[in-house]
Scaffold this motif. Structure first.
Motif, short mmCIF file in Angstrom:
data_model
loop_
_atom_site.label_atom_id
_atom_site.label_comp_id
_atom_site.label_asym_id
_atom_site.label_seq_id
_atom_site.Cartn_x
_atom_site.Cartn_y
_atom_site.Cartn_z
N TYR A 1 0.69 -1.30 -0.71
CA TYR A 1 0.54 -0.22 -0.32
C TYR A 1 0.71 1.17 -0.43
CZ TYR A 1 -4.38 -2.05 0.71
OH TYR A 1 -5.82 -2.64 0.61
N PRO A 2 0.18 2.16 -0.59
CA PRO A 2 0.97 3.48 0.17
C PRO A 2 1.21 3.89 1.03
CG PRO A 2 -0.71 4.22 -2.06
CD PRO A 2 -0.86 2.41 -1.16
N ARG A 3 2.38 4.74 1.50
CA ARG A 3 2.64 5.24 2.86
C ARG A 3 1.72 6.26 2.80
NH1 ARG A 3 7.78 7.95 5.17
NH2 ARG A 3 7.74 8.30 7.46
N THR A 4 0.92 6.41 4.38
CA THR A 4 0.50 6.48 4.92
C THR A 4 0.14 7.27 6.43
OG1 THR A 4 -2.56 6.95 5.47
CG2 THR A 4 -1.46 4.26 5.79
N GLU A 5 -0.18 9.01 6.59
CA GLU A 5 -0.12 8.94 8.20
C GLU A 5 -1.11 8.76 8.50
OE1 GLU A 5 2.73 9.76 9.24
OE2 GLU A 5 4.09 9.80 7.35
N ASP A 6 -2.05 8.12 8.29
CA ASP A 6 -3.69 8.72 8.69
C ASP A 6 -4.22 7.25 9.40
OD1 ASP A 6 -4.47 11.56 7.69
OD2 ASP A 6 -4.76 9.97 5.59
N TYR A 7 -3.61 5.75 8.55
CA TYR A 7 -3.80 4.98 9.45
C TYR A 7 -2.68 3.30 9.48
CZ TYR A 7 -7.87 5.66 6.77
OH TYR A 7 -9.02 6.88 6.40
N GLN A 8 -2.61 3.53 10.92
CA GLN A 8 -1.17 2.63 11.16
C GLN A 8 -2.01 0.80 10.63
OE1 GLN A 8 0.00 1.48 15.19
NE2 GLN A 8 0.88 0.16 14.82
N LEU A 9 -1.39 0.73 8.83
CA LEU A 9 -2.14 -0.61 8.33
C LEU A 9 -1.86 -1.80 9.17
CD1 LEU A 9 -0.96 0.55 4.52
CD2 LEU A 9 -3.60 0.74 5.97
N ASP A 10 -1.17 -2.41 9.33
CA ASP A 10 -1.07 -3.44 10.22
C ASP A 10 -1.67 -3.73 11.60
OD1 ASP A 10 -0.03 -1.90 12.17
OD2 ASP A 10 1.40 -3.44 12.55
N ALA A 11 -2.90 -2.43 12.25
CA ALA A 11 -3.60 -2.71 13.22
C ALA A 11 -4.86 -3.00 11.98
CB ALA A 11 -3.61 -1.74 14.27
N ALA A 12 -5.15 -1.26 11.42
CA ALA A 12 -6.16 -1.66 10.41
C ALA A 12 -7.24 -2.49 9.97
CB ALA A 12 -6.66 -0.31 9.65
N LEU A 13 -5.95 -3.54 9.63
CA LEU A 13 -6.52 -4.69 8.51
C LEU A 13 -6.70 -5.36 9.23
CD1 LEU A 13 -3.25 -4.53 6.08
CD2 LEU A 13 -5.43 -4.38 5.27
N THR A 14 -6.09 -5.35 10.55
CA THR A 14 -6.72 -6.97 11.59
C THR A 14 -8.19 -6.00 12.42
OG1 THR A 14 -5.18 -5.91 12.95
CG2 THR A 14 -4.58 -7.61 11.21
N SER A 15 -8.63 -4.71 12.07
CA SER A 15 -9.45 -4.20 13.02
C SER A 15 -10.83 -3.62 12.19
CB SER A 15 -9.20 -3.80 13.86
OG SER A 15 -7.91 -3.56 14.10
N LEU A 16 -10.43 -4.23 10.81
CA LEU A 16 -12.01 -3.35 10.13
C LEU A 16 -12.66 -4.59 10.61
CD1 LEU A 16 -9.88 -3.90 6.36
CD2 LEU A 16 -11.61 -1.50 7.62
N GLY A 17 -14.31 -3.81 10.58
CA GLY A 17 -15.24 -4.65 10.95
C GLY A 17 -16.18 -5.18 8.58
N THR A 18 -17.17 -6.07 9.40
CA THR A 18 -17.46 -6.99 8.41
C THR A 18 -17.88 -6.09 7.72
OG1 THR A 18 -18.23 -8.79 9.91
CG2 THR A 18 -19.46 -8.52 7.51
N GLY A 19 -17.81 -5.86 5.85
CA GLY A 19 -18.27 -4.53 5.24
C GLY A 19 -17.38 -3.16 5.07
#
Length: 601
Positions: A432-450
């Motif tokens: 993924y492109p670099r982002t300052e808005d999300y910590q992607l490793d935590a975000a990808l495991t915290s996503l809700g259904t949908g």
């Protein structure tokens, strides 16, 4: 039948729940319902327990910039997706657990032929995302082809039913939701379902695709390529399984020894393995799939009277019993589209979008030549106006060479139950492109259904900012359509009348049987009666190669023939050169495509 949970049917949590991290970030109600009170992510709740729990809250880790300015961040991210051109809307941006209904995540319609990936663990909403994309493409007049693995995509035929959860999600995602049904054509591989039967000829599959169906190794695949090469030179149509079996039997018989010697030789043991694989495929229903009338890909590229693109659903209910046939058939369709469509460059919208669910089946146990052909097809077919969207659980299921061609990424939640899962998560973050808005490793495991982490290509072809997205609810029925409605659609289709009845015309089986019956006891003596057939042998191929030399000299020694090899396939330099160029030089010379499949006669 197990069904992935509908994204619109998930409860919308309204406060942080450290012990249940996955649902926490979705919070659609908090974003859209004024009654939900102050935004918990803004730090307005003075409760001590909330402050203590925030340290371990995955949502807080996933959104390190959790401030009262979350709406400003959402608008800034959405600005990267803004466009006045026709587009598909996936949903709205989520920051700090709040969905901003005015911050929309869009995919320009002109970028749909740059391909895409929809990935995520089971039950995270992948199928519903495919359904949503198919609906919006149809609304834009773009035909869609999508396999229906679980049977629930048949609901595209019928309008959905509104409920409180759909209303809440529509409000959170800025969607003026209206129940809508779409034009759907139902297909099934011949003998494998109730839809309009799809057939393809052995010739059209070619040696590379057919080898994957048969489970052959690379040496056997090369041998099969030589067999196809000989049949090409002899002008023997390979339409169904009995044609291929007859050709192999002929070449390994006394009558065919001379032809094999000129061709370069085929091991009788290898031919026997191929014959057994063909027999097994026939017993599994392959005899019904291979034959005529063959599907014309133009029939997949239709629009309805209302201008909506027709959605072609392929019934794949028994996927587990024939995964190789399904996955290889899908690539055959792409190869047929590649061969039949003209170059169009970068059109305003694609001519057709092709969705491939359970894409990992495509690459499982695939030979190098098959993978090379898949990669080349995906690279080149976009200029024909064809978009390809792959769907699978892990991005690592897709080879890097193919993954690099997928411009749109819709990543639903990942699970990290094993070390391999954790390694896959780390690799996914790096894509993924670099982002300052999300910590992607935590975000990808915290996503809700949908919900999904999204990045696509803008109109300029540049990657958009990473956006945590609440995906809109499909407007059609998010469950299998009524069986009566499906059967009515099938029986009333003009294509069912066109493809419903199998045709068995004269082909290699009949032609070789007639040839054998006319041969004299000494077919290798230059009998004038045999000369017309010999004139078509590979020694005078249109590609300019003198194939007759392959069986002469040292390679055609008597010892090799007595040992069961008719020309020494593995020791012949000329044969080796032919094998290496099977999918390229030889294929092109014989009018075959990237996969070695021949243009229909």
């Amino acid at each position: 039948m197990a069904d992935a949970p509908d994204p619109a049917e998930q409860p919308a949590p309204t406060e942080s729940a450290p012990t249940e991290p996955a649902p926490t970030p979705s919070a659609p109600t908090a974003a859209a319902d004024p009654a939900a009170g102050a935004d918990p992510a803004a730090g307005a709740d003075p409760a001590a327990e909330a402050d203590a729990g925030a340290k371990d809250d995955p949502a807080a880790k996933a959104a390190p910039n959790a401030t009262a300015g979350s709406s400003e961040a959402a608008q800034r991210i959405a600005k990267g997706y803004a466009t006045d051109a026709p587009s598909l809307t996936l949903g709205s941006v989520v920051v700090d657990g709040n969905a901003d209904s005015a911050a929309l995540v869009k995919i320009p319609l002109s970028m749909m032929n740059r391909h895409g990936l929809v990935a995520g663990a089971t039950g995270t909403g992948k199928t519903k995302t495919l359904q949503l994309i198919a609906e919006q493409l149809s609304d834009a007049g773009v035909p869609v082809f999508v396999p229906d693995i679980k049977g629930d995509l048949s609901g595209l035929l019928s309008p959905g039913t509104s409920n409180d959860k759909i209303t809440e999600r529509a409000k959170a995602t800025g969607d003026d939701w209206k129940a809508t049904g779409y034009p759907v054509e139902f297909y099934a591989l011949a003998g494998q379902g109730t839809g309009t039967p799809i057939r393809a000829t052995i010739d059209s599959f070619g040696p590379i695709l057919l080898s994957k169906v048969l489970g052959l190794n690379e040496t056997q695949e090369s041998t099969l390529g030589l067999i196809f090469h000989w049949a090409d030179g002899q002008k023997l149509p390979l339409l169904d399984i009995k044609d291929l079996r007859e050709v192999i039997s002929y070449l390994t018989s006394d009558e065919g020894k001379a032809d094999l010697k000129k061709l370069g030789g085929v091991s009788s043991a290898t031919a026997g393995v191929i014959l057994r694989a063909v027999t097994n495929l026939e017993a599994q229903g392959g005899d019904q799939f291979f034959g005529e009338p063959q599907l014309e890909v133009a029939d997949l590229m239709r629009t309805g009277a209302d201008g909506k693109g027709v959605i072609s659903l392929l019934e794949v209910g028994n996927l587990q019993s024939k995964p190789a046939l399904y996955s290889t058939f899908v690539m055959w369709l792409l190869a047929e589209l590649f061969e039949s469509l003209p170059e169009v460059g970068d059109p305003d919208k694609p001519k057709i979008v092709f969705m491939f669910d359970e894409a990992h089946l495509l690459f499982a146990d695939a030979s190098k030549s098959f993978l090379d052909a898949v990669t080349q097809t995906v690279k080149l077919i976009r200029s024909k106006g064809v978009g390809v969207f792959l769907s699978t659980q892990l991005p690592t299921d897709v080879p890097d060479e193919v993954l690099s061609q997928l411009g749109s990424r819709v990543q639903h939640a990942l699970r990290t139950f094993t070390p391999n899962d954790q390694a896959a998560l780390a690799k996914t973050v790096k894509t993924y492109p670099r982002t300052e808005d999300y910590q992607l490793d935590a975000a990808l495991t915290s996503l809700g259904t949908g919900e999904a982490i999204v990045t696509v290509l803008s109109e300029k072809g540049a990657p958009t900012p990473v956006a945590w997205t609440m995906v809109r609810a499909p407007r059609s029925q998010m469950a299998p359509a009524d069986s009566g409605a499906v059967q009515s659609a099938i029986s009333g289709s003009s294509l069912n009348a066109k493809y419903g009845t199998a045709v068995d015309r004269e082909s290699a089986y009949e032609l070789l049987a007639a040839r054998v019956s006319e041969q004299t006891p000494a077919p290798g003596q230059g009998d004038k009666q045999d000369q017309p057939a010999r004139d078509a042998a590979p020694r005078g191929d249109s590609d300019g190669r003198d194939s007759g030399k392959q069986g002469s000299g040292k390679q055609g020694s008597g010892k090799q023939e007595e040992g069961g090899f008719l020309g020494g396939i593995l020791s012949s330099p000329t044969a080796k050169s032919m094998l290496r160029s099977l999918g390229t030089q030889l294929g092109n010379a014989l009018g075959r495509s990237i996969f070695g499949n021949r243009r229909r006669r």
